[in-house]
Design an enzyme around this catalytic site. Structure first.
Site, mmCIF file in Angstrom:
data_model
loop_
_atom_site.group_PDB
_atom_site.id
_atom_site.type_symbol
_atom_site.label_atom_id
_atom_site.label_comp_id
_atom_site.label_asym_id
_atom_site.label_seq_id
_atom_site.Cartn_x
_atom_site.Cartn_y
_atom_site.Cartn_z
ATOM 1 N N ASP A 133 0.859 -1.169 0.000
ATOM 2 C CA ASP A 133 0.000 0.000 0.000
ATOM 3 C C ASP A 133 0.908 1.236 0.000
ATOM 4 O O ASP A 133 1.882 1.271 -0.736
ATOM 5 C CB ASP A 133 -0.951 -0.063 1.208
ATOM 6 C CG ASP A 133 -2.134 0.876 1.080
ATOM 7 O OD1 ASP A 133 -3.012 0.605 0.251
ATOM 8 O OD2 ASP A 133 -2.165 1.893 1.792
ATOM 9 N N TYR A 169 -13.036 5.739 -4.199
ATOM 10 C CA TYR A 169 -12.782 5.939 -2.770
ATOM 11 C C TYR A 169 -11.668 6.949 -2.490
ATOM 12 O O TYR A 169 -11.754 7.724 -1.522
ATOM 13 C CB TYR A 169 -12.503 4.598 -2.073
ATOM 14 C CG TYR A 169 -11.115 4.024 -2.278
ATOM 15 C CD1 TYR A 169 -10.124 4.203 -1.329
ATOM 16 C CD2 TYR A 169 -10.807 3.283 -3.417
ATOM 17 C CE1 TYR A 169 -8.852 3.686 -1.501
ATOM 18 C CE2 TYR A 169 -9.549 2.757 -3.599
ATOM 19 C CZ TYR A 169 -8.572 2.965 -2.650
ATOM 20 O OH TYR A 169 -7.313 2.446 -2.821
ATOM 21 N N TYR A 227 -4.037 9.662 2.026
ATOM 22 C CA TYR A 227 -4.972 10.099 0.976
ATOM 23 C C TYR A 227 -4.827 11.564 0.577
ATOM 24 O O TYR A 227 -4.958 11.899 -0.598
ATOM 25 C CB TYR A 227 -6.410 9.764 1.396
ATOM 26 C CG TYR A 227 -6.566 8.265 1.497
ATOM 27 C CD1 TYR A 227 -6.578 7.488 0.344
ATOM 28 C CD2 TYR A 227 -6.596 7.630 2.727
ATOM 29 C CE1 TYR A 227 -6.652 6.110 0.417
ATOM 30 C CE2 TYR A 227 -6.672 6.250 2.808
ATOM 31 C CZ TYR A 227 -6.690 5.501 1.651
ATOM 32 O OH TYR A 227 -6.737 4.144 1.726
ATOM 33 N N HIS A 231 -5.516 -7.543 -2.382
ATOM 34 C CA HIS A 231 -4.731 -6.408 -1.894
ATOM 35 C C HIS A 231 -4.019 -6.757 -0.595
ATOM 36 O O HIS A 231 -3.019 -6.119 -0.245
ATOM 37 C CB HIS A 231 -5.667 -5.212 -1.688
ATOM 38 C CG HIS A 231 -4.964 -3.925 -1.404
ATOM 39 N ND1 HIS A 231 -4.112 -3.317 -2.297
ATOM 40 C CD2 HIS A 231 -4.993 -3.111 -0.311
ATOM 41 C CE1 HIS A 231 -3.641 -2.194 -1.781
ATOM 42 N NE2 HIS A 231 -4.164 -2.048 -0.579
#
Length: 313
Positions: free
Chosen positions: A103, A145, A228, A288
């Site tokens: 990630d 998202y 994010y 993932h």
């Protein structure tokens, strides 16, 4: 799990939590988590690499889990993570280490190798290749998202409807699917799975409890900034080239493969323009969360890579 030692280090003004195991006869391996993860994400891999002769270190990144919150979480900068990582190596007297990330821990591993190549023996990433520019999501709909969670206050309101355990549960369910999480108009991301949706078979209620307990402490204020919102401000090096040996492990059912141009970039070998010494391995049913889903396969791949490049220690 009882063999894993937990310590705290004072790193650049913050008290950071470090999990570690192994004597490190063959070298040191640093594990870098993403979201919604913590050091616990790497529990299977830490024990495996320690058993193979390496020292395994996994930090809760600042603002996550048992690590201290930055005083101004809204001012999250990528450079802070790189500086924290360098300071952790110095504090633990580790001259060089392997970096393993998934990630947003994957770009952290690669960028550390770019800027501190003298401290890196090799890089392993899971689900995320090196990219020379920030990802472009303009072709994805408004309900994607990442677009939703980049909006100040949007995810906070979405998450705030539920307790921490429900939030982590839902994100794990959504991110373990092969489809990109995209909400419809009038729908929020956490509405894409309800309480009746079962957890993935490889993720137990005990695992969920472990994650929830640590997010109860940290909350989501900083994790929503990093990655994010902060990654959209990331400054990338001109003409980057990762010179250390690298391994990319891709689950073929990882929804990230469906990001614009992502699969072609990997399968065509274009990524090797920037990471010349790169090996790519696919796990057919991998999601993932492939380190937790197929720990034995991932451990074998990682240990094989580490041993083949540990002669430099």
């Amino acid at each position: 799990m009882e063999k894993i030692e937990h310590i705290y280090l004072d790193i650049r003004g913050l008290r950071l939590h470090i999990a570690q195991i192994g004597k490190g006869e063959l070298g040191t391996v640093v594990f870098l988590h993403g979201f919604p993860e913590i050091w616990y994400t790497w529990r299977h891999q830490m024990i495996a690499v320690a058993g193979a002769g390496f020292r395994a270190i996994a930090a809760d990144i600042r603002g996550y889990g048992l690590s201290e919150q930055p005083p101004e979480p809204e001012n999250a900068f990528w450079d802070d993570l790189l500086a924290d990582l360098l300071a952790i190596l110095d504090a633990l007297a580790v001259p060089k280490a392997f970096m393993i990330g998934k990630d947003f821990g994957a770009p952290l591993a690669y960028h550390f190798a770019l800027y501190h190549a003298d401290r890196v023996l090799g890089v392993v990433t899971l689900g995320m290749p090196f990219t020379p520019t920030a990802s472009n999501y303009s072709s994805l709909p408004e309900g994607f998202y990442i677009k939703r969670w980049r909006e100040p206050g949007r995810a906070e309101a979405d998450f705030g409807r539920f307790d921490v355990k429900r939030v982590v549960r839902t994100i794990y369910i959504l991110f373990s699917r092969s489809e990109i999480p995209i909400a419809e108009e009038g729908q929020e991301i956490l509405d894409l799975a309800d309480e009746s949706t079962p957890l993935p078979a490889w993720f137990s209620e005990e695992d969920l409890d472990a994650y929830a307990a640590l997010y109860e402490k940290s909350g989501f204020k900083y994790p929503l900034q990093m990655p994010y919102r902060a990654l959209s401000r990331l400054q990338l090096a001109a003409d980057p080239k990762v010179e250390v040996p690298a391994l990319l492990i891709m689950g073929e059912r990882d929804y990230c493969l469906k990001f614009p141009e992502r699969e072609n970039y990997i399968r065509s070998g274009a990524v090797k323009q920037f990471v010349p010494d790169l090996e790519i391995t696919y796990i057919p049913e991998g999601s993932h969360f492939v380190p937790e889903q197929f720990p034995d396969q991932v451990n074998e791949l990682i240990v094989g890579f580490l041993k083949s490049h540990s002669q430099s220690v």
